[in-house]
Design a protein around this motif. Structure first.
Motif, PDB file in Angstrom:
ATOM      1  N   ASN A  82       0.826  -1.202   0.000  1.00  0.00           N
ATOM      2  CA  ASN A  82       0.000   0.000   0.000  1.00  0.00           C
ATOM      3  C   ASN A  82       0.863   1.256   0.000  1.00  0.00           C
ATOM      4  O   ASN A  82       0.596   2.216  -0.722  1.00  0.00           O
ATOM      5  CB  ASN A  82      -0.928   0.006   1.218  1.00  0.00           C
ATOM      6  CG  ASN A  82      -2.188  -0.805   0.992  1.00  0.00           C
ATOM      7  OD1 ASN A  82      -2.787  -0.749  -0.066  1.00  0.00           O
ATOM      8  ND2 ASN A  82      -2.588  -1.569   1.998  1.00  0.00           N
ATOM      9  N   ILE A  85       2.609   1.746  -3.541  1.00  0.00           N
ATOM     10  CA  ILE A  85       1.777   2.309  -4.599  1.00  0.00           C
ATOM     11  C   ILE A  85       1.491   3.778  -4.329  1.00  0.00           C
ATOM     12  O   ILE A  85       1.410   4.601  -5.253  1.00  0.00           O
ATOM     13  CB  ILE A  85       0.449   1.504  -4.771  1.00  0.00           C
ATOM     14  CG1 ILE A  85      -0.249   1.889  -6.084  1.00  0.00           C
ATOM     15  CG2 ILE A  85      -0.490   1.713  -3.598  1.00  0.00           C
ATOM     16  CD1 ILE A  85       0.498   1.504  -7.327  1.00  0.00           C
ATOM     17  N   ILE A 154      -9.395   4.484  -3.470  1.00  0.00           N
ATOM     18  CA  ILE A 154      -8.967   3.153  -3.030  1.00  0.00           C
ATOM     19  C   ILE A 154     -10.185   2.399  -2.513  1.00  0.00           C
ATOM     20  O   ILE A 154     -10.996   2.937  -1.752  1.00  0.00           O
ATOM     21  CB  ILE A 154      -7.861   3.222  -1.952  1.00  0.00           C
ATOM     22  CG1 ILE A 154      -7.410   1.813  -1.575  1.00  0.00           C
ATOM     23  CG2 ILE A 154      -8.291   4.022  -0.739  1.00  0.00           C
ATOM     24  CD1 ILE A 154      -6.106   1.771  -0.790  1.00  0.00           C
ATOM     25  N   HIS A 184      -6.641   7.769 -10.284  1.00  0.00           N
ATOM     26  CA  HIS A 184      -6.222   6.372 -10.163  1.00  0.00           C
ATOM     27  C   HIS A 184      -7.214   5.566  -9.324  1.00  0.00           C
ATOM     28  O   HIS A 184      -7.919   6.102  -8.457  1.00  0.00           O
ATOM     29  CB  HIS A 184      -4.834   6.294  -9.531  1.00  0.00           C
ATOM     30  CG  HIS A 184      -3.747   6.824 -10.416  1.00  0.00           C
ATOM     31  ND1 HIS A 184      -3.120   6.047 -11.362  1.00  0.00           N
ATOM     32  CD2 HIS A 184      -3.197   8.068 -10.507  1.00  0.00           C
ATOM     33  CE1 HIS A 184      -2.206   6.772 -11.992  1.00  0.00           C
ATOM     34  NE2 HIS A 184      -2.237   8.009 -11.499  1.00  0.00           N
ATOM     35  N   VAL A 186      -7.007   2.200  -6.877  1.00  0.00           N
ATOM     36  CA  VAL A 186      -6.227   1.173  -6.201  1.00  0.00           C
ATOM     37  C   VAL A 186      -7.206   0.185  -5.575  1.00  0.00           C
ATOM     38  O   VAL A 186      -8.025   0.560  -4.733  1.00  0.00           O
ATOM     39  CB  VAL A 186      -5.319   1.779  -5.115  1.00  0.00           C
ATOM     40  CG1 VAL A 186      -4.571   0.671  -4.370  1.00  0.00           C
ATOM     41  CG2 VAL A 186      -4.337   2.771  -5.726  1.00  0.00           C
ATOM     42  N   ASP A 188      -7.698  -2.986  -3.347  1.00  0.00           N
ATOM     43  CA  ASP A 188      -7.155  -3.905  -2.346  1.00  0.00           C
ATOM     44  C   ASP A 188      -7.970  -5.194  -2.418  1.00  0.00           C
ATOM     45  O   ASP A 188      -9.131  -5.224  -2.023  1.00  0.00           O
ATOM     46  CB  ASP A 188      -7.263  -3.257  -0.964  1.00  0.00           C
ATOM     47  CG  ASP A 188      -6.679  -4.109   0.149  1.00  0.00           C
ATOM     48  OD1 ASP A 188      -6.660  -5.348   0.005  1.00  0.00           O
ATOM     49  OD2 ASP A 188      -6.251  -3.551   1.170  1.00  0.00           O
ATOM     50  N   HIS A 220      -4.676  -0.322 -10.490  1.00  0.00           N
ATOM     51  CA  HIS A 220      -3.620  -1.014  -9.749  1.00  0.00           C
ATOM     52  C   HIS A 220      -4.266  -1.938  -8.710  1.00  0.00           C
ATOM     53  O   HIS A 220      -5.280  -1.577  -8.101  1.00  0.00           O
ATOM     54  CB  HIS A 220      -2.702  -0.013  -9.048  1.00  0.00           C
ATOM     55  CG  HIS A 220      -2.468   1.233  -9.852  1.00  0.00           C
ATOM     56  ND1 HIS A 220      -1.463   1.343 -10.785  1.00  0.00           N
ATOM     57  CD2 HIS A 220      -3.152   2.421  -9.883  1.00  0.00           C
ATOM     58  CE1 HIS A 220      -1.512   2.545 -11.342  1.00  0.00           C
ATOM     59  NE2 HIS A 220      -2.529   3.223 -10.814  1.00  0.00           N
ATOM     60  N   ILE A 222      -3.687  -4.342  -5.216  1.00  0.00           N
ATOM     61  CA  ILE A 222      -2.881  -4.744  -4.061  1.00  0.00           C
ATOM     62  C   ILE A 222      -3.283  -6.168  -3.690  1.00  0.00           C
ATOM     63  O   ILE A 222      -4.471  -6.480  -3.572  1.00  0.00           O
ATOM     64  CB  ILE A 222      -3.113  -3.809  -2.851  1.00  0.00           C
ATOM     65  CG1 ILE A 222      -2.781  -2.362  -3.214  1.00  0.00           C
ATOM     66  CG2 ILE A 222      -2.291  -4.278  -1.651  1.00  0.00           C
ATOM     67  CD1 ILE A 222      -1.343  -2.137  -3.604  1.00  0.00           C
ATOM     68  N   VAL A 239       2.146  -5.654  -5.440  1.00  0.00           N
ATOM     69  CA  VAL A 239       1.506  -4.604  -6.242  1.00  0.00           C
ATOM     70  C   VAL A 239       1.461  -5.115  -7.678  1.00  0.00           C
ATOM     71  O   VAL A 239       2.494  -5.504  -8.229  1.00  0.00           O
ATOM     72  CB  VAL A 239       2.282  -3.276  -6.189  1.00  0.00           C
ATOM     73  CG1 VAL A 239       1.661  -2.263  -7.168  1.00  0.00           C
ATOM     74  CG2 VAL A 239       2.287  -2.700  -4.779  1.00  0.00           C
ATOM     75  N   SER A 241       0.325  -3.670 -11.233  1.00  0.00           N
ATOM     76  CA  SER A 241      -0.113  -2.455 -11.897  1.00  0.00           C
ATOM     77  C   SER A 241      -0.120  -2.638 -13.414  1.00  0.00           C
ATOM     78  O   SER A 241       0.749  -3.303 -13.980  1.00  0.00           O
ATOM     79  CB  SER A 241       0.808  -1.285 -11.528  1.00  0.00           C
ATOM     80  OG  SER A 241       0.423  -0.106 -12.218  1.00  0.00           O
TER      81      SER A 241
END
Length: 434
Positions: A82, A85, A154, A184, A186, A188, A220, A222, A239, A241
């Motif tokens: 985390n 990124i 995120i 972006h 992200v 998880d 991306h 995680i 990660v 991506s």
């Protein structure tokens, strides 16, 4: 019941280790690889490790998407992944939207050293805390009015603390939102293999290919082996991506938190055993389903409900009806009672930035069956006392052996100021209450 660990399938991994001594460089069968593994390794990671992880990620997602081993970046657990990124994407002062309730340690993982910030997106129980584009737009526009640069969003899927998975349409709306705003995303996905009942898990890696003109540079993932395999001590964070710049720069930065080559060597062998992986995933799902059912049905006997869930290592327990005051202060009063008198370490919803008081995360996969029954007995006694309807309880066996160490008990329950990596953040009500 405050630590999200998965201890339900250790026996399967132990059995595999006994049957595959060559996987370890510390056995007579595997010592021939010692020199190779002990010497310096490329920061890209062992090729066999990256290939095995990529294949495992694909298998967890039902084989519906394939992952490129050359896009896998290593880090020290999901915590390191985390932060990695965030260093790649954000400058100090930049913000990421995060739907609430969300994992409290995101503040540490994403912000402490990067100096980025989080902006909560309020979700509510009226629609089972589902993320809506209206809530995303509201949070985004408010940040813009405050002259905050929103760099991304995120999400956690499956959700910690809710234990729910996002449906395909919600994911599509989220990908559409970040593409429209050119920010972006992200994702998880560290609980991807903890799904134990329908609906099945849908990854952003599937959805992005279904959206016309999707900018993959913005997406991306995680990942980690801490939850799905129950190996948090191995510190394997990933990660993944679709952005070449992130891959190139992240690989340079990953030298500060590499996974040890000994761990890579072992996991490459474990994850390359397709028969084991299939058996493990199926059995893990079965055991999580059984434990979840046993625990939630035990709560239902005293009319305690949980948010309907199908994944994760925890339940989102609803105690709103028992609050003396329908406020967050009332939630903390209730939490102190549960901690000090009931002797259960559950996590209050306010520590997850939940917008409604009276919700608690209760972890059920980090203990044996007998300890779960002790917990249920204590909860039922507590509810009986609070409602004035005492519950008749069977006496527990005298040979009970708790499955957590006294050290962890001290750190996470009795002395939360003694911070462990999984302890709540200093700003959270979980700590302020003590």
């Amino acid at each position: 019941m405050g630590l999200a660990e998965n201890q339900l399938c250790f026996d399967l991994i132990e059995e595999w280790i006994r049957n595959n001594p060559k996987a370890s460089i510390c056995t007579k069968e595997g010592v021939n690889c010692f020199k190779y593994i002990a010497n310096f390794q490329d920061y890209h990671g062992l090729p066999e490790f990256r290939k095995a992880v990529a294949n495992f990620m694909s298998k967890v997602r039902g084989g519906r998407v394939r992952f490129d081993p050359d896009r896998i970046l290593m880090s020290g657990g999901a915590t390191g992944a985390n932060e990695l990124i965030m260093f790649c994407l954000a400058d100090p002062g930049d913000a990421f939207l995060v739907p609430s309730p969300y994992y409290p340690a995101f503040v540490r993982d994403l912000c402490w050293r990067t100096r980025a910030q989080l902006i909560p997106v309020e979700c509510h129980s009226s629609n089972n805390f589902k993320i809506t584009t209206e809530a995303l737009d509201e949070a985004y526009n408010k940040a813009k009015e405050d002259n905050i640069n929103v760099k991304g969003l995120i999400i956690t899927n499956p959700s910690n603390p809710l234990g729910t998975t996002m449906d395909r349409e919600t994911l599509k709306s989220i990908v559409g939102f970040i593409n429209e705003k050119n920010i972006h995303l992200v994702c998880d996905e560290i609980y991807a293999a903890t799904v134990f009942r329908a609906p099945s898990f849908v990854s952003v890696s599937e959805v992005m290919h279904e959206i016309e003109h999707c900018n993959s540079d913005l997406i991306h993932i995680i990942y980690s082996l801490s939850k799905d395999l129950g190996l948090p001590g191995f510190r394997v964070g990933i990660v993944y991506s679709y952005n070449d710049g992130v891959v190139n720069n992240g690989r340079k930065m990953s030298s500060f938190g590499l996974v040890s080559s000994q761990t890579q060597h072992f996991l490459a062998a474990l994850l390359s055993d397709e028969n084991f992986v299939e058996r493990f995933l199926a059995e893990s799902s079965r055991r999580l389903a059984a434990r979840h059912s046993h625990f939630t049905k035990g709560l239902e006997k005293v009319n305690i409900t949980c948010l309907p869930s199908n994944a994760g290592l925890f339940c989102w327990m609803n105690l709103r009806s028992l609050l003396k005051e329908k406020t967050f202060e009332g939630e903390m009063m209730q939490w102190r009672l549960i901690i000090n008198e009931v002797k259960l370490n559950v996590s209050p919803g306010s520590s997850f930035d939940c917008s409604e008081p009276g919700w608690y995360r209760v972890c059920f996969a980090n203990m044996d069956d007998e300890t779960v029954d002790v917990a249920l007995k204590r909860i039922r006694a507590f509810v009986g006392k609070e409602t004035g309807k005492p519950v008749e309880l069977k006496r527990c066996k005298s040979n009970l052996r708790l499955s957590f160490s006294s050290r962890r008990f001290d750190e996470n329950v009795m002395s939360p100021h003694m911070m462990s990596p999984h302890s709540p953040m200093p700003h959270s009500p979980l700590v302020r209450a003590t």
